[in-house]
Design a protein around this motif. Structure first.
Motif, PDB file in Angstrom:
ATOM      1  N   GLY A   1       0.468  -1.173   0.172  1.00  0.00           N
ATOM      2  CA  GLY A   1       0.260   0.305  -0.202  1.00  0.00           C
ATOM      3  C   GLY A   1       0.789   1.347  -0.262  1.00  0.00           C
ATOM      4  N   SER A   2       1.924   1.103  -0.162  1.00  0.00           N
ATOM      5  CA  SER A   2       3.031   2.193  -0.122  1.00  0.00           C
ATOM      6  C   SER A   2       4.373   2.406  -0.959  1.00  0.00           C
ATOM      7  N   HIS A   3       4.989   3.642  -0.710  1.00  0.00           N
ATOM      8  CA  HIS A   3       6.043   3.411  -1.296  1.00  0.00           C
ATOM      9  C   HIS A   3       7.717   2.471  -1.307  1.00  0.00           C
ATOM     10  N   LYS A   4       6.743   1.921   0.411  1.00  0.00           N
ATOM     11  CA  LYS A   4       8.199   1.294   1.101  1.00  0.00           C
ATOM     12  C   LYS A   4       8.792   0.610  -0.298  1.00  0.00           C
ATOM     13  N   LEU A   5       7.744  -0.404  -0.506  1.00  0.00           N
ATOM     14  CA  LEU A   5       8.309  -1.849  -1.395  1.00  0.00           C
ATOM     15  C   LEU A   5       9.590  -0.918  -2.266  1.00  0.00           C
TER      16      LEU A   5
ATOM     17  N   GLY B   1       3.388   0.379  10.039  1.00  0.00           N
ATOM     18  CA  GLY B   1       3.305  -0.735   9.199  1.00  0.00           C
ATOM     19  C   GLY B   1       3.283  -0.811   7.774  1.00  0.00           C
ATOM     20  N   GLN B   2       3.512   0.231   6.909  1.00  0.00           N
ATOM     21  CA  GLN B   2       3.501   0.448   5.827  1.00  0.00           C
ATOM     22  C   GLN B   2       5.182  -0.363   5.306  1.00  0.00           C
ATOM     23  N   TRP B   3       5.968   0.123   6.892  1.00  0.00           N
ATOM     24  CA  TRP B   3       7.600  -0.439   5.819  1.00  0.00           C
ATOM     25  C   TRP B   3       7.892  -1.469   6.417  1.00  0.00           C
TER      26      TRP B   3
ATOM     27  N   GLY C   1      13.035   1.567   7.238  1.00  0.00           N
ATOM     28  CA  GLY C   1      12.623   2.153   5.647  1.00  0.00           C
ATOM     29  C   GLY C   1      12.735   3.035   5.274  1.00  0.00           C
ATOM     30  N   SER C   2      13.473   4.208   6.461  1.00  0.00           N
ATOM     31  CA  SER C   2      13.311   5.535   5.445  1.00  0.00           C
ATOM     32  C   SER C   2      14.803   6.010   6.159  1.00  0.00           C
ATOM     33  N   VAL C   3      14.686   7.390   6.197  1.00  0.00           N
ATOM     34  CA  VAL C   3      16.078   8.390   7.041  1.00  0.00           C
ATOM     35  C   VAL C   3      17.544   8.350   6.703  1.00  0.00           C
TER      36      VAL C   3
ATOM     37  N   GLY D   1       5.866  16.602  -0.593  1.00  0.00           N
ATOM     38  CA  GLY D   1       5.871  15.854  -0.760  1.00  0.00           C
ATOM     39  C   GLY D   1       6.157  15.439   1.021  1.00  0.00           C
ATOM     40  N   CYS D   2       5.203  14.259   1.567  1.00  0.00           N
ATOM     41  CA  CYS D   2       5.059  14.098   3.094  1.00  0.00           C
ATOM     42  C   CYS D   2       6.696  14.183   3.091  1.00  0.00           C
ATOM     43  N   ALA D   3       6.791  13.786   4.593  1.00  0.00           N
ATOM     44  CA  ALA D   3       8.925  13.713   5.316  1.00  0.00           C
ATOM     45  C   ALA D   3       8.229  13.361   6.880  1.00  0.00           C
ATOM     46  N   GLY D   4       8.189  12.148   6.496  1.00  0.00           N
ATOM     47  CA  GLY D   4       8.652  11.908   8.189  1.00  0.00           C
ATOM     48  C   GLY D   4       9.930  11.562   8.457  1.00  0.00           C
ATOM     49  N   GLY D   5      10.959  10.808   7.365  1.00  0.00           N
ATOM     50  CA  GLY D   5      12.611  10.321   7.170  1.00  0.00           C
ATOM     51  C   GLY D   5      13.017  11.061   6.633  1.00  0.00           C
ATOM     52  N   GLY D   6      11.794  11.334   5.325  1.00  0.00           N
ATOM     53  CA  GLY D   6      12.034  11.533   4.317  1.00  0.00           C
ATOM     54  C   GLY D   6      12.586  10.926   3.188  1.00  0.00           C
ATOM     55  N   SER D   7      12.428   9.950   2.960  1.00  0.00           N
ATOM     56  CA  SER D   7      12.391   8.966   1.733  1.00  0.00           C
ATOM     57  C   SER D   7      11.667   9.253   0.277  1.00  0.00           C
ATOM     58  N   ASN D   8      10.116   9.114   0.845  1.00  0.00           N
ATOM     59  CA  ASN D   8       9.523   9.183  -0.302  1.00  0.00           C
ATOM     60  C   ASN D   8       9.973  11.162  -0.830  1.00  0.00           C
ATOM     61  N   LEU D   9       9.789  11.664  -0.191  1.00  0.00           N
ATOM     62  CA  LEU D   9       9.750  13.429  -1.024  1.00  0.00           C
ATOM     63  C   LEU D   9      11.409  12.916  -1.432  1.00  0.00           C
TER      64      LEU D   9
ATOM     65  N   GLY E   1       1.737   7.990  10.310  1.00  0.00           N
ATOM     66  CA  GLY E   1       3.330   7.845  10.683  1.00  0.00           C
ATOM     67  C   GLY E   1       3.719   9.173  10.335  1.00  0.00           C
ATOM     68  N   LEU E   2       4.270   9.201  10.262  1.00  0.00           N
ATOM     69  CA  LEU E   2       5.447  10.245  10.292  1.00  0.00           C
ATOM     70  C   LEU E   2       6.160  11.212  11.797  1.00  0.00           C
ATOM     71  N   ARG E   3       6.105   9.625  12.990  1.00  0.00           N
ATOM     72  CA  ARG E   3       6.531  10.005  14.373  1.00  0.00           C
ATOM     73  C   ARG E   3       7.580  10.103  14.025  1.00  0.00           C
TER      74      ARG E   3
ATOM     75  N   PRO F   1      -2.944   8.844   5.802  1.00  0.00           N
ATOM     76  CA  PRO F   1      -2.880   9.982   6.313  1.00  0.00           C
ATOM     77  C   PRO F   1      -1.331  10.779   6.144  1.00  0.00           C
ATOM     78  N   GLU F   2      -0.250  10.168   5.977  1.00  0.00           N
ATOM     79  CA  GLU F   2       1.136  10.416   6.040  1.00  0.00           C
ATOM     80  C   GLU F   2       1.261  10.822   4.261  1.00  0.00           C
ATOM     81  N   SER F   3       0.075  10.296   3.431  1.00  0.00           N
ATOM     82  CA  SER F   3       0.769  10.840   1.681  1.00  0.00           C
ATOM     83  C   SER F   3      -0.745  12.544   1.809  1.00  0.00           C
TER      84      SER F   3
ATOM     85  N   LEU G   1       1.814  10.784  -3.745  1.00  0.00           N
ATOM     86  CA  LEU G   1       1.199   9.904  -3.423  1.00  0.00           C
ATOM     87  C   LEU G   1       1.787   8.363  -2.766  1.00  0.00           C
ATOM     88  N   THR G   2       1.723   9.159  -1.904  1.00  0.00           N
ATOM     89  CA  THR G   2       2.738   7.465  -1.135  1.00  0.00           C
ATOM     90  C   THR G   2       1.769   6.614  -1.012  1.00  0.00           C
ATOM     91  N   GLY G   3       1.178   6.739  -0.361  1.00  0.00           N
ATOM     92  CA  GLY G   3       0.226   5.172  -0.205  1.00  0.00           C
ATOM     93  C   GLY G   3      -1.479   5.033  -0.007  1.00  0.00           C
TER      94      GLY G   3
HETATM   95  C1  LIG Z   1       2.025   6.063   3.488  1.00  0.00           C
HETATM   96  C2  LIG Z   1       3.291   6.838   3.809  1.00  0.00           C
HETATM   97  N1  LIG Z   1       4.090   7.515   3.270  1.00  0.00           N
HETATM   98  C3  LIG Z   1       4.619   8.755   4.145  1.00  0.00           C
HETATM   99  C4  LIG Z   1       5.250   7.996   4.876  1.00  0.00           C
HETATM  100  C5  LIG Z   1       7.013   8.668   5.291  1.00  0.00           C
HETATM  101  O1  LIG Z   1       7.712   7.833   5.034  1.00  0.00           O
HETATM  102  P1  LIG Z   1       9.163   8.901   4.439  1.00  0.00           P
HETATM  103  O2  LIG Z   1       9.672  10.333   5.429  1.00  0.00           O
HETATM  104  O3  LIG Z   1      10.069   7.747   4.500  1.00  0.00           O
HETATM  105  O4  LIG Z   1       9.038   8.530   2.898  1.00  0.00           O
HETATM  106  C6  LIG Z   1       4.780   5.966   5.411  1.00  0.00           C
HETATM  107  C7  LIG Z   1       6.139   5.827   6.232  1.00  0.00           C
HETATM  108  O5  LIG Z   1       5.486   5.768   7.278  1.00  0.00           O
HETATM  109  C8  LIG Z   1       4.174   6.030   4.798  1.00  0.00           C
HETATM  110  O6  LIG Z   1       3.754   4.668   5.272  1.00  0.00           O
END
Ligand SMILES: Cc1ncc(COP(=O)(O)O)c(C=O)c1O
Length: 458
Positions: free
Chosen positions: A114-118, A143-145, A233-235, A266-274, A342-344, A388-390, A417-419
């Motif tokens: 369900g997300s870019h993490k794959l 849980g996506q990662w 899965g990120s950072v 882009g949304c930024a948690g650890g920054g991988s999708n952005l 997420g984004l915690r 919610p992250e996206s 739109l990451t997931g």
């Molecule tokens: C759907 C989705 N988007 C964005 C993120 C944020 O992660 P990152 O900043 O590494 O892209 C997560 C993290 O779990 C995620 O599950």
């Protein structure tokens, strides 16, 4: 008019999936600061990183010079299951907002995780397998990662041990079951299965956990179990590298129609999708070939970029990982329990942190009720139920489009739109019931996190 020719979905052909990842660090004049050994405060060497990470991933982590890195054929094959992902022109959203802005989004939710993490999970599992390892350990927040990694590990027949932040473990039982369906073991963190977990539980009884705690537990298990390594899965630089496939595809699709975004969000948690989405655009910006406005969106409840300090910090709560220089709230920072998505994470990718520090990108923070309002609007008009992250990115894309409505400017907006959000219905339920609240940490709250920053005098 060229404009009307742009289809709703721009798909690349299978043979247009990138065969090389792009490493933005090669084009950065100011390289991200190196990871430091917390004991010696010297840059971590490949040998020092070897007990924790897979060999080839370490090489990628430390590679600041090669702009392009080949994607192994086995990974390219796996990518074909769900890539190229569509680039969508948000005609319906534009109409609903009555904006002259042109909005595009790159949709990464079209796979079971369900997300870019794959995109990075499959790469990390591949290198672990190639090294002859038995398995990998990791943490997962929402849980996506963890889901993505369990899919990738089952594909390469590797064992997968996931430490899942306790609040998500309890709120998202179905995501946990997807992981178990793919053969992973899932432990709520903090747990009593590790020394560090026991310590954290003793110090903070009743804690709902954090990514920082779960990382410490996963690293401890990796270094103390023969044939295992830790994956994240990120950072890390390597994760941004793998995620560059998002930006490379998005740019190739836009280039086909001669479209150049003005704003990339882009949304930024650890920054991988952005980091992945902006990679080729940032490359052009760094080389002076083009200019883009790039915006990172983070939750107001975990504001690493907008209120954090640019400093060396631990990547985990247990302080067992190397030190990274990044925008951070301190490794002891735990977002308020009412934070739904997420984004915690307390820190941010050191690559993005350096780019932000150098003024090459912006950051903004948004409150979660405003995020869910945007998510709902988007779901109703574009048909996709966003994660919610996206939805943090959706919020700011909508706000920018509404500004265009006021000024009459026809800006082109691209967002990630990451997931999808099917496993986030507890959060949607809170929003629909009108009981979702916003919590913005006070300066005092943040000071507690900053007080724990290591003293690094370089
Ligand atoms: C759907 C989705 N988007 C964005 C993120 C944020 O992660 P990152 O900043 O590494 O892209 C997560 C993290 O779990 C995620 O599950």
């Amino acid at each position: 008019m060229a404009e009307t020719k742009i289809p709703y979905k721009i798909y690349l052909k299978e043979n247009e999936i990138p065969t090389k990842w792009y490493n933005v660090r090669a084009d950065m004049k100011n390289k991200p600061a190196p990871l430091l050994n917390p004991g010696t405060l010297k840059p971590m060497t490949a040998e020092e990183l070897a007990p924790v990470f897979c060999e080839e991933l370490i090489a990628q982590e430390l590679n600041d010079t090669d702009a392009y890195i080949d994607i192994p054929e086995e990974i390219q094959d796996f990518y074909k299951m769900y890539r190229p992902s569509p680039l969508i022109r948000a005609y319906f959203l534009e109409k609903a907002l009555d904006t002259p802005a042109k909005i595009y989004y790159k949709f990464e939710g079209n796979n079971t995780s369900g997300s870019h993490k794959l995109n990075s999970a499959i790469a990390q599992a591949y290198y672990a397998k190639k090294q002859g390892l038995k398995g990998v350990t990791t943490e997962t927040g929402a849980g996506q990662w963890g889901t993505a990694l369990s899919m990738a590990c089952s594909y390469f027949d590797l064992d997968c041990k996931v430490y899942m932040v306790k609040v998500s473990y309890e709120q998202k039982p179905f995501r946990r079951e997807v992981m178990r369906t793919y053969g992973a073991s899932v432990t709520p963190s903090p747990s009593d299965t590790t020394q560090i977990g026991k310590k954290i539980l003793a110090e903070h009884p009743g804690t709902t956990g954090s990514l920082g705690c779960a990382i410490s537990e996963a690293v401890e298990v990796a270094v103390s179990t023969e044939g295992y390594r830790y994956v994240l899965g990120s950072v890390l630089n390597q994760v941004l590298l793998h995620q560059s496939v998002i930006g490379l595809e998005a740019k190739a699709a836009l280039d086909k129609y001669g479209v150049k975004p003005d704003i990339i969000i882009g949304c930024a948690g650890g920054g991988s999708n952005l980091g992945g989405l902006i990679a080729p655009f940032m490359g052009e910006k760094l080389r002076g070939e083009a200019d883009y406005r790039i915006v990172a969106v983070e939750p107001a409840s975990c504001p690493s970029f907008t209120r954090g300090k640019f400093a060396y910090d631990f990547c985990d709560t247990g302080m067992v990982c190397p030190l990274a220089k990044m925008y951070t709230l301190g490794s002891g920072f735990i977002p308020s329990a009412n934070h739904a998505g997420g984004l915690r994470y307390h820190g941010m990718s050191s690559t993005l942190s350096q780019l932000y520090h150098d003024g090459l990108m912006e950051a903004t923070s948004v409150e979660q009720t405003a995020v869910f309002e945007a998510a709902e609007k988007f779901a109703r008009v574009e048909g996709i139920l966003p994660a919610p992250e996206s939805s943090h990115a959706i919020r700011v894309a909508i706000d920018e489009a509404l500004k265009c409505k006021e000024t009459g400017e026809e800006k082109t907006i691209l967002f990630g739109l990451t997931g999808t959000g099917y496993f986030d219905m507890v959060a949607y339920e809170k929003y629909n019931d009108g009981v979702m609240t916003d919590y913005i940490p006070t300066d005092e709250d943040l000071e507690k996190g900053f007080a724990g920053l290591p003293k690094v005098d370089l």
